[in-house]
Design an enzyme around this catalytic site. Structure first.
Site, mmCIF file in Angstrom:
data_model
loop_
_atom_site.group_PDB
_atom_site.id
_atom_site.type_symbol
_atom_site.label_atom_id
_atom_site.label_comp_id
_atom_site.label_asym_id
_atom_site.label_seq_id
_atom_site.Cartn_x
_atom_site.Cartn_y
_atom_site.Cartn_z
ATOM 1 N N SER A 30 -9.335 3.388 10.491
ATOM 2 C CA SER A 30 -8.153 2.749 11.099
ATOM 3 C C SER A 30 -6.898 3.253 10.388
ATOM 4 O O SER A 30 -6.956 3.668 9.226
ATOM 5 C CB SER A 30 -8.285 1.226 10.923
ATOM 6 O OG SER A 30 -7.153 0.561 11.440
ATOM 7 N N SER A 65 1.143 0.487 -2.695
ATOM 8 C CA SER A 65 2.081 -0.120 -1.750
ATOM 9 C C SER A 65 3.440 -0.274 -2.421
ATOM 10 O O SER A 65 3.515 -0.468 -3.640
ATOM 11 C CB SER A 65 1.596 -1.502 -1.325
ATOM 12 O OG SER A 65 2.607 -2.166 -0.580
ATOM 13 N N TYR A 117 -0.666 -10.104 -2.667
ATOM 14 C CA TYR A 117 -0.876 -8.680 -2.362
ATOM 15 C C TYR A 117 -0.186 -7.804 -3.414
ATOM 16 O O TYR A 117 -0.770 -6.829 -3.909
ATOM 17 C CB TYR A 117 -0.306 -8.417 -0.971
ATOM 18 C CG TYR A 117 -0.378 -7.003 -0.463
ATOM 19 C CD1 TYR A 117 -1.517 -6.516 0.168
ATOM 20 C CD2 TYR A 117 0.725 -6.140 -0.573
ATOM 21 C CE1 TYR A 117 -1.565 -5.213 0.667
ATOM 22 C CE2 TYR A 117 0.687 -4.855 -0.081
ATOM 23 C CZ TYR A 117 -0.463 -4.386 0.541
ATOM 24 O OH TYR A 117 -0.499 -3.101 1.039
#
Ligand code: NAP
Length: 249
Positions: A15, A135, A148
């Site tokens: 994905s 990230s 996160y």
């Protein structure tokens, strides 16, 4: 063709960013193995990548990562390039964080990725290259992103340490840290409908210096660069792919 005859393992390759990278590695000659949890999208990914092999494996389950590495070794004998990309999101302000959400996000994004690295690295020889998806959450504070951000920041520091530990084996390890990228991840937030996702996107675009979201293949290009011999003198770095969000805001 930077990856001719290279055995490439993409963890989280069915994905979004991982799929774009898996397809790009194959387009440059790589023999791709990929994992994910969803058998349907694993099958679709394998069908889109000639010669690839897919495995359903939960990265939070350490034994499952061990099984994947053994399976890759059984087919191709080794791993030349490892892309650890599996990750889950999870937004909640401090007062809304639950222990199970914290454990889930950290089990996948931090613990699972670290142990996957531990299992895979034994199948890698000198000259191997590892890329890990971080990230911008580890670089800037965003309300509601504590769980996160903590996982990705922990991952970033752990990977710096492991990059140093892998130097004697001539294995390079780098990270890419995407900014807002238009992938299925945005639609996986529980409790967020299509209107909420659209509002979130508008809010993000308004804050990005390039005034748009990134595409998966723009991150994949950075991944392939770091995994290739073009980056032969680069290790331990964390490359932002974020339209200038962290450095220019
Ligand atoms: P995505 O389309 O949701 O892809 C996530 C990938 O991780 C999928 O292949 C998914 O497989 C896999 N995955 C999730 N949990 C897993 C588990 N427990 N075990 C094995 N595989 C698992 O989202 P994406 O945006 O491409 O995310 C890829 C990476 O980029 C993640 O690490 C994410 O944190 C990071 N990132 C994304 C953004 C963004 O804006 N999109 C920004 C910064 C960082 P299944 O589909 O089978 O679950």
């Amino acid at each position: 063709m930077r990856f001719t005859d290279k055995v490439v393992l993409v963890l989280g390759g069915n994905s979004g960013i991982g799929l774009a990278a898996a397809q790009a590695f194959a387009a440059e000659g790589g023999k791709v193995h990929l994992t994910g949890r969803n058998q349907k999208t694993i099958d679709a990914a394998v069908a889109s990548i000639p010669g690839s092999v897919g495995y359903a494996a939960d990265i939070a389950d350490i034994a499952s990562s061990e099984r994947v590495v053994s399976a890759v070794e059984a087919v191709d004998g080794r791993i030349d390039v490892l892309f650890i990309n599996a990750g889950v999101g999870g937004f909640a302000p401090l007062e809304g964080i639950t222990e199970s959400d914290w454990d889930h996000v950290h089990g996948v994004n931090l613990k699972g990725c670290v142990f996957a690295l531990q299992k895979a690295v034994r199948a890698m020889g000198e000259g191997g290259a590892i890329v890990v998806t971080g990230s911008i959450g580890a670089h800037g504070a965003l309300e509601g992103n504590g769980t996160y951000a903590a996982a990705k920041a922990g991952l970033a520091m752990a990977m710096k340490v492991f990059a140093k530990e892998l130097l004697p084996r001539s294995i390079r390890l780098n990270m890419v840290s995407p900014g807002p990228i238009d992938t299925p991840l945005l639609h996986r937030n529980p409790g967020m409908g299509p209107d909420d996702v659209a509002r979130l996107k508008d809010m993000m675009i308004a804050n990005i210096p390039m005034h748009r979201m990134g595409e998966s293949d723009e991150v994949a290009k950075a991944v392939l660069f770091l995994a290739s011999d073009d980056a032969s003198f680069i290790t331990g770095t964390d490359l932002l792919v974020d339209g200038g969000l962290i450095e220019l805001s």
